[in-house]
Design an enzyme around this catalytic site. Structure first.
Site, short mmCIF file in Angstrom:
data_model
loop_
_atom_site.label_atom_id
_atom_site.label_comp_id
_atom_site.label_asym_id
_atom_site.label_seq_id
_atom_site.Cartn_x
_atom_site.Cartn_y
_atom_site.Cartn_z
N GLU A 178 0.84 -1.31 -0.06
CA GLU A 178 -0.14 0.01 -0.04
C GLU A 178 0.89 1.16 0.06
OE1 GLU A 178 -2.88 -0.18 3.16
OE2 GLU A 178 -3.83 -1.83 2.34
N ARG A 231 -5.15 -7.77 -17.55
CA ARG A 231 -6.40 -6.97 -17.04
C ARG A 231 -5.80 -5.89 -16.19
NH1 ARG A 231 -10.50 -9.81 -19.32
NH2 ARG A 231 -11.87 -7.99 -18.82
N LYS A 275 -7.04 -4.58 -23.67
CA LYS A 275 -7.90 -4.40 -25.04
C LYS A 275 -7.00 -4.29 -26.18
CE LYS A 275 -12.17 -2.68 -22.68
NZ LYS A 275 -11.93 -2.17 -21.28
N1 DSN Z 1 -16.71 -4.29 -20.87
C1 DSN Z 1 -15.93 -3.42 -21.87
C2 DSN Z 1 -16.63 -3.53 -23.42
O1 DSN Z 1 -16.81 -4.66 -23.62
O2 DSN Z 1 -16.41 -2.70 -24.18
C3 DSN Z 1 -15.79 -2.10 -21.45
O3 DSN Z 1 -15.20 -2.00 -20.22
#
Ligand code: DSN
Length: 427
Positions: A64, A243, A237
């Site tokens: 922390e 993640r 993404k």
């Molecule tokens: N849940 C994501 C998506 O599928 O676009 C966004 O956070």
């Protein structure tokens, strides 16, 4: 592929002894990920290096606080890991200050609101039903409950964001913070124009780039960093990391943002995923990442073009980024997004149902499908394969009541996927 081949070698030997059941389930999903065309635009295959560090001993430590100012002893190597992640993220995005601790995108956005706003302040964000995110002010989310929300959407005619309308809404609602960003918008954002609108009403500008962070890092989308006061992103993404999330901001907001993340909202950071973020940032700084991001966009354009040739209407007529939205009503009036996604899953094609702008159906049913190319690009597919993918989609939906045809397409999908193995240790 058998079970032993399909395990992550860094964990499987012991895990197989301790918990064969969980290994078996994971192996089944690995096979599903290998054998399916994964077209959900917010997902990706993290690299093997990213996955290895995530299952490391760094998960054992509480830390922390921030580098050099921890509330626990024994954090010298945690400081090194977190500092390296920050340094690499700064080199990649060029932001003045970066906090790599948010556990997820929602927590990152929550921290920004907590840092810069008081409950009841006005946020101007994109409506969920037109492409925004839950945390941009949806009524079912904390953002819609604690803040006063004004919503923007797309123009009914062009299905694109109209900056004159945004300026009008900003002047009408006088938001304290404007969120630019989306989860289902197939066009680019003109961040300079958003800055201009924010300045016209004295609002903070938050760019939520979760979907397009990889494109930005790879030079395939305009850069928000010169324009946003704060920028949030997830790291899993298009960025292809683990993640998690991070917040970038101008130096003047650094203390507020850091205090909002810890101790404001979170306790101990997850150093194993912060280390994995550091690995992903290193991977994203390699020249090959630029080529990869450019290919994601080329593939999306090729997929969109072939879907249009198959008589599907795409929201806004196409795409400039990694995703597209099919308006099913243009071809099959009675077929909902939910049904279409299920039929496609029968054929091994994984997409998600999504509302289209001004959708007459509910969010659980929808009239649209959201498709993206990050995952199939990661496994090496190019424009030629996009033609096949679009044709598989069209053939499946045309023959949706014919199980035998869907089975045949499933076989072809599997054959195509076999030519593009997802992880080298599976080969
Ligand atoms: N849940 C994501 C998506 O599928 O676009 C966004 O956070």
């Amino acid at each position: 592929m058998n079970t032993s081949e399909s395990r992550n070698p860094s964990i499987a030997s012991k895990l197989g002894e301790v918990d064969p059941q969980i290994v078996e389930i994971t192996a089944k999903d690995l096979k599903r990920q290998q054998d399916s065309l994964m077209l959900i635009p917010s997902e990706n295959y993290a690299s093997r290096a990213v996955m290895e560090i995530q299952s490391s001993i760094l998960a054992n430590k509480y830390a922390e606080g921030y580098p050099g100012e921890r509330y626990y002893n024994g954090c010298q190597f945690m400081d090194e890991v977190e500092s390296l992640a920050i340094e690499r993220a700064k080199a990649l995005f060029g932001a003045e200050h970066i906090n790599v601790q948010p556990h997820a995108g929602s927590q990152a956005n929550m921290a920004v609101y907590h840092a810069l706003l008081e409950p009841g302040d006005t946020i101007l964000g994109m409506s969920l039903s037109q492409g925004g995110h839950l945390t941009h002010g949806a009524g079912v989310n904390f953002s819609g409950n604690y803040y006063n929300i004004a919503m923007y959407g797309v123009d009914a005619e062009t299905e694109r964001i109209d900056m004159e309308e945004i300026a009008r809404l900003a002047a009408q609602h006088r938001p304290k913070l404007i969120v630019v960003g989306a989860t289902a918008y197939p066009r680019q954002f003109d961040f300079a124009a958003w800055r201009h609108v924010a300045d016209s009403v004295g609002a903070y500008l938050l760019a939520d780039i979760a979907h397009i962070a990889g494109l930005i890092a790879g030079g395939a989308h305009p850069d928000p960093v010169p324009y946003g006061d704060v920028i949030t992103t997830t790291t899993h993404k298009t960025l292809r990391g683990p993640r998690g999330a991070m917040i970038m901001c101008k130096a003047e907001y650094a203390d507020k943002i850091d205090r909002a993340v810890f101790p404001g909202l979170q306790g101990g950071p997850f150093l194993h995923t912060i280390a994995a973020r550091a690995v992903a940032f290193k991977e994203a700084s390699a020249p090959a990442f630029k080529t990869y991001q450019a290919q994601i966009v080329k593939n999306a354009k090729a997929l969109a073009a072939r879907l249009i040739e198959n008589d599907f209407r795409l929201v806004s007529g196409g795409t400039d980024n990694h995703l597209m939205l099919i308006d099913l009503t243009s071809k099959y009036e009675k077929l909902s997004g939910r049904q279409a996604a299920d039929h496609l899953e029968d054929a091994g094609i994984i997409v998600n149902k999504n509302t289209i702008p001004f959708d007459k159906r509910k969010p659980r049913t929808t009239s649209g499908l959201r498709l993206g190319t990050p995952m199939i690009t990661t496994r090496g597919m190019k424009e030629d394969e996009m033609v096949l993918v679009a044709d598989f989609i069209a053939e499946t939906l045309e023959n949706r009541q014919k199980a035998s045809i869907k089975r045949q397409i499933r076989g072809k999908v599997k054959e195509l996927c076999a030519q593009f193995p997802i992880y080298e240790y599976l080969q």
